[in-house]
Design an enzyme around this catalytic site. Structure first.
Site, PDB file in Angstrom:
ATOM      1  N   GLY A   1       7.703  31.437   2.113  1.00  0.00           N
ATOM      2  CA  GLY A   1       7.546  32.549   3.073  1.00  0.00           C
ATOM      3  C   GLY A   1       9.310  33.242   3.192  1.00  0.00           C
TER       4      GLY A   1
ATOM      5  N   ASP B   1      10.018  27.329   4.889  1.00  0.00           N
ATOM      6  CA  ASP B   1       9.339  28.221   3.732  1.00  0.00           C
ATOM      7  C   ASP B   1       9.439  28.605   3.084  1.00  0.00           C
ATOM      8  OD1 ASP B   1       8.325  29.920   4.886  1.00  0.00           O
ATOM      9  OD2 ASP B   1       6.021  28.816   5.335  1.00  0.00           O
TER      10      ASP B   1
ATOM     11  N   HIS C   1      16.509  31.725  13.741  1.00  0.00           N
ATOM     12  CA  HIS C   1      16.609  33.826  13.219  1.00  0.00           C
ATOM     13  C   HIS C   1      16.246  33.881  14.935  1.00  0.00           C
ATOM     14  CE1 HIS C   1      14.900  36.887  11.785  1.00  0.00           C
ATOM     15  NE2 HIS C   1      13.738  37.456  13.310  1.00  0.00           N
TER      16      HIS C   1
HETATM   17  C1  GRF Z   1      22.900  35.036  14.679  1.00  0.00           C
HETATM   18  O1  GRF Z   1      22.275  35.728  15.779  1.00  0.00           O
HETATM   19  C2  GRF Z   1      21.484  34.198  13.890  1.00  0.00           C
HETATM   20  O2  GRF Z   1      20.192  33.920  14.094  1.00  0.00           O
HETATM   21  C3  GRF Z   1      21.414  34.999  12.610  1.00  0.00           C
HETATM   22  O3  GRF Z   1      22.794  36.366  12.217  1.00  0.00           O
HETATM   23  C4  GRF Z   1      23.180  35.862  13.147  1.00  0.00           C
HETATM   24  C5  GRF Z   1      25.022  34.354  12.767  1.00  0.00           C
HETATM   25  O4  GRF Z   1      25.828  35.084  13.769  1.00  0.00           O
HETATM   26  N1  GRF Z   1      20.722  34.889  11.434  1.00  0.00           N
HETATM   27  P1  GRF Z   1      26.929  34.304  13.007  1.00  0.00           P
HETATM   28  O5  GRF Z   1      27.763  34.769  11.750  1.00  0.00           O
HETATM   29  O6  GRF Z   1      26.705  32.423  13.627  1.00  0.00           O
HETATM   30  O7  GRF Z   1      28.340  34.745  14.517  1.00  0.00           O
END
Ligand code: GRF
Length: 211
Positions: A162, A160, A128
């Site tokens: 959530g 999880d 994330h």
């Molecule tokens: C990344 O920043 C990831 O953390 C988020 O979405 C982005 C995905 O980028 N959940 P990509 O598709 O891998 O370029």
């Protein structure tokens, strides 16, 4: 009460963990993982790339690497829960068919149901783009900027039931610069994601992470 986390088996480069990577977009994270796997004798390999979007740019990275690559779009079902469950049942079926041992969410933009999480808990990992528990959700960079935060980063965590709330495995921070906008912040956070995520997947695969 949710089910327990069951971590993947301890693997080795001779007997690597079988990974599925789930994407929705450009797949720069997928590409960094594939490059890591081909550059080193690591204890995991990607055997399946799945997207919920037929036009996800990242699908090409899977095809270019010779990995089985599928898009599974949402089915045309009116009831929203039935639609989600049917979609996830199909994904689950593919994961089982490919004998997947670890599911890697990499820019996968759907929230998974407790049914799916229950099947994969401990073997379902996400990255994330914020320092959780701050700024969960789909607009982390926007939220970081509007809160005026001075530091951001990324978080690798087990999934999880959530939203962006499972046990944190690792985090890496970067400063927010005064002239950052969503695009520049996203780019700089992705840079650290691309080194952190493969490293933590290495550790999960070799049993160096315990809960
Ligand atoms: C990344 O920043 C990831 O953390 C988020 O979405 C982005 C995905 O980028 N959940 P990509 O598709 O891998 O370029």
């Amino acid at each position: 009460m949710g089910s327990e986390f069951i971590l993947p088996r301890t693997a080795s480069s001779n007997d690597p963990l079988r990974l599925a990577v789930l994407i929705s977009g450009g797949g720069s994270g997928l590409l960094s993982l594939l490059e890591h796997q081909s550059a080193s004798s690591c204890a995991h390999r990607t055997v399946l790339v799945l997207s919920d979007r037929e036009n996800a740019g990242g699908l090409q990275h899977g095809r270019d690497s010779g990995v089985k690559t599928l898009s599974i779009p949402l089915m045309d079902i009116t009831d929203s829960l039935a639609q989600r469950t049917t979609h996830e049942e199909e994904i689950h079926r593919q994961l089982i068919e490919c004998e997947i041992e670890l599911v890697v969410l990499s820019g996968y933009m759907r929230i998974l149901t407790p049914w799916f999480v229950g099947h994969w808990k401990g073997r379902l990992v996400n990255i994330h783009p914020s320092l959780l528990p701050d700024f969960p959700g789909a607009h982390a960079h926007r939220d970081v900027l509007s809160a005026g935060a001075k530091v951001t980063g990324c978080t690798v965590h087990l999934v999880d039931e959530g939203v962006d709330s499972g046990p944190i495995l690792a985090q890496q921070s970067i400063p927010v610069k005064p002239n950052d906008d969503e695009t520049s912040l996203q780019e700089r956070v992705k840079e650290v994601e691309h080194s952190l995520y493969p490293k933590i997947i290495d550790m999960l695969s070799t049993g160096e992470i315990s809960l």
